[in-house]
Design a protein around this motif. Sequence first.
Motif, PDB file in Angstrom:
ATOM      1  N   GLY A  31      37.049 -18.083 -20.890  1.00  0.00           N
ATOM      2  CA  GLY A  31      36.724 -18.699 -19.673  1.00  0.00           C
ATOM      3  C   GLY A  31      35.647 -19.591 -19.130  1.00  0.00           C
ATOM      4  N   LYS A  32      36.556 -20.467 -18.126  1.00  0.00           N
ATOM      5  CA  LYS A  32      36.249 -21.470 -17.813  1.00  0.00           C
ATOM      6  C   LYS A  32      34.819 -21.655 -17.357  1.00  0.00           C
ATOM      7  N   ARG A  33      33.688 -21.604 -17.169  1.00  0.00           N
ATOM      8  CA  ARG A  33      32.374 -22.073 -16.317  1.00  0.00           C
ATOM      9  C   ARG A  33      31.640 -23.145 -15.761  1.00  0.00           C
ATOM     10  N   GLN A  34      31.218 -23.343 -14.626  1.00  0.00           N
ATOM     11  CA  GLN A  34      30.053 -24.428 -14.205  1.00  0.00           C
ATOM     12  C   GLN A  34      29.149 -23.757 -13.771  1.00  0.00           C
ATOM     13  N   ASP A  35      27.805 -24.091 -14.265  1.00  0.00           N
ATOM     14  CA  ASP A  35      26.735 -23.187 -14.411  1.00  0.00           C
ATOM     15  C   ASP A  35      25.479 -24.272 -14.452  1.00  0.00           C
ATOM     16  N   THR A  36      24.666 -23.929 -13.780  1.00  0.00           N
ATOM     17  CA  THR A  36      23.066 -25.233 -13.821  1.00  0.00           C
ATOM     18  C   THR A  36      21.981 -24.007 -13.975  1.00  0.00           C
ATOM     19  N   ILE A  37      21.006 -24.982 -14.997  1.00  0.00           N
ATOM     20  CA  ILE A  37      20.097 -24.103 -16.019  1.00  0.00           C
ATOM     21  C   ILE A  37      18.766 -25.071 -14.715  1.00  0.00           C
ATOM     22  N   ASN A  38      17.758 -24.666 -14.464  1.00  0.00           N
ATOM     23  CA  ASN A  38      16.593 -25.744 -13.980  1.00  0.00           C
ATOM     24  C   ASN A  38      15.400 -24.862 -14.788  1.00  0.00           C
ATOM     25  N   PHE A  39      14.489 -25.428 -15.914  1.00  0.00           N
ATOM     26  CA  PHE A  39      13.719 -24.578 -16.720  1.00  0.00           C
ATOM     27  C   PHE A  39      12.230 -25.784 -16.956  1.00  0.00           C
ATOM     28  N   ALA A  40      11.747 -24.777 -16.625  1.00  0.00           N
ATOM     29  CA  ALA A  40      10.539 -25.643 -17.064  1.00  0.00           C
ATOM     30  C   ALA A  40       8.706 -24.395 -17.870  1.00  0.00           C
ATOM     31  N   SER A  41       8.000 -25.606 -18.173  1.00  0.00           N
ATOM     32  CA  SER A  41       6.282 -24.683 -19.094  1.00  0.00           C
ATOM     33  C   SER A  41       5.450 -25.621 -19.183  1.00  0.00           C
ATOM     34  N   LYS A  42       5.102 -25.134 -19.071  1.00  0.00           N
ATOM     35  CA  LYS A  42       3.454 -25.589 -19.488  1.00  0.00           C
ATOM     36  C   LYS A  42       2.439 -25.148 -20.321  1.00  0.00           C
ATOM     37  N   TYR A  43       2.083 -25.518 -20.980  1.00  0.00           N
ATOM     38  CA  TYR A  43       1.393 -24.745 -22.026  1.00  0.00           C
ATOM     39  C   TYR A  43       0.442 -25.608 -23.105  1.00  0.00           C
ATOM     40  N   PRO A  44      -0.452 -24.833 -23.742  1.00  0.00           N
ATOM     41  CA  PRO A  44      -1.554 -25.805 -24.714  1.00  0.00           C
ATOM     42  C   PRO A  44      -1.246 -26.684 -25.396  1.00  0.00           C
TER      43      PRO A  44
END
Length: 313
Positions: free
Chosen positions: A203-216
Amino acid sequence: PDIMISEPNASLDAIAAIDKQTNVLLVKEFKAGTSLGQFSVKDGRLPMGKDVKESISLTASAKGLDLAKVQPYLVMTKAISKDIVLGGMVDSDIAISLKDGSYKITTDTTKISNLLLKAPDKEAFKQSSVAIIIDAEVNPTTKTMTINNAQITSPDIKIKASVQQKIEGQNSSIQGTAKLDYEWKAITGILSPFMPAGLTIEGKRQDTINFASKYPANDSNLMLANLNSQTKVGFDKAAYMGLNISTTNVDLKVDKGFMTIEPFTSTANNGQLNFGGSADFKKKPAFFKTPGQMQIVKNVQINKEMADKLLSK
C-alpha cells in the motif's frame, strides 16, 4: 573473525597558507584519494588560536564513496552489525561552519545511487537513487540540536522532518514532526529485521507523525515514558501465515507515555479482524492490553496455508 581494515593506496594533496594578520589557516584545497572514494575540503578558514575571532567555515566533499567498502568501518564503530549488506555510491557536498560554539551543517547535493541494504534472510531494500537535504545546527556545549529541515527523496520514499532537542536545567526535551510518503512493499527491506518472517504489507501511504517528550536530562530511558505523539498508520493489504487482511487504518496516540490504539475492524479471510488496546510505557515491562473483552477474529475462514502453518507447530 576480527574486522581487518587497511588503506594501502591513500594519496594526499593540499594547498594551504596561514594569514599572519588574522592568524587563520586558509585551506584553498585539500584532497584525499582512497579506496573508499575521493574526499576534499575547499575554501576552509580555520582559526589557529582561541583568541582568534574568525569563525570556522569549510566545504567538505565526498565523490564516488563506495558504501560496500565503508561497511567494515561502520561495523568497527558498531554502527551496524557485520551481517548487514550495504551498497551504493555516494556523492556529497557539505558546508560546515562554527560560530559562537554552534556548528551549522548543510547539504542539498547529497545523492546515493543504487542504494542496497539487506539483513540476513530478509528481503533487500533497494533504491536506484536517493537525494538528501539537511539543514542542522548542533551546539556541544549547551547540548542542543536543531534539525531545521531534513529531507530524503527516492522513487518509493519521501520524508520531510524537523527536530529540536535541548537541555534546560535538569530536564531534556525533544520535539519534532515528520511527513512520510512511502510504499510499504518498498520499505519492507528496511523493516524486515523487526518484522515476523513471512509478513507482507502493501500500500502507498501519506502519514504525518508529531512527537514531543520532556524527561530528566540524566536519564534518557525516560523519554518514552513521557512521550506525547499522534499519528495514523495503515496499509492496503497484508498477509501472514495464510491470514489475508484488507485495507486497514489505525489511529495511534501517546499521551504522557500512555499509548492508545483506537479499536478498528478489518476484513480478513471473508471474516472480521477486530483489534485495539493500550500500553503504559511508564511501566516495566509495558504490557499491551485490550479494552476489556474483545472478539479479535469473527467468521475468519481457515485456508490451506493457515491449516498447514497451524498443524506444523
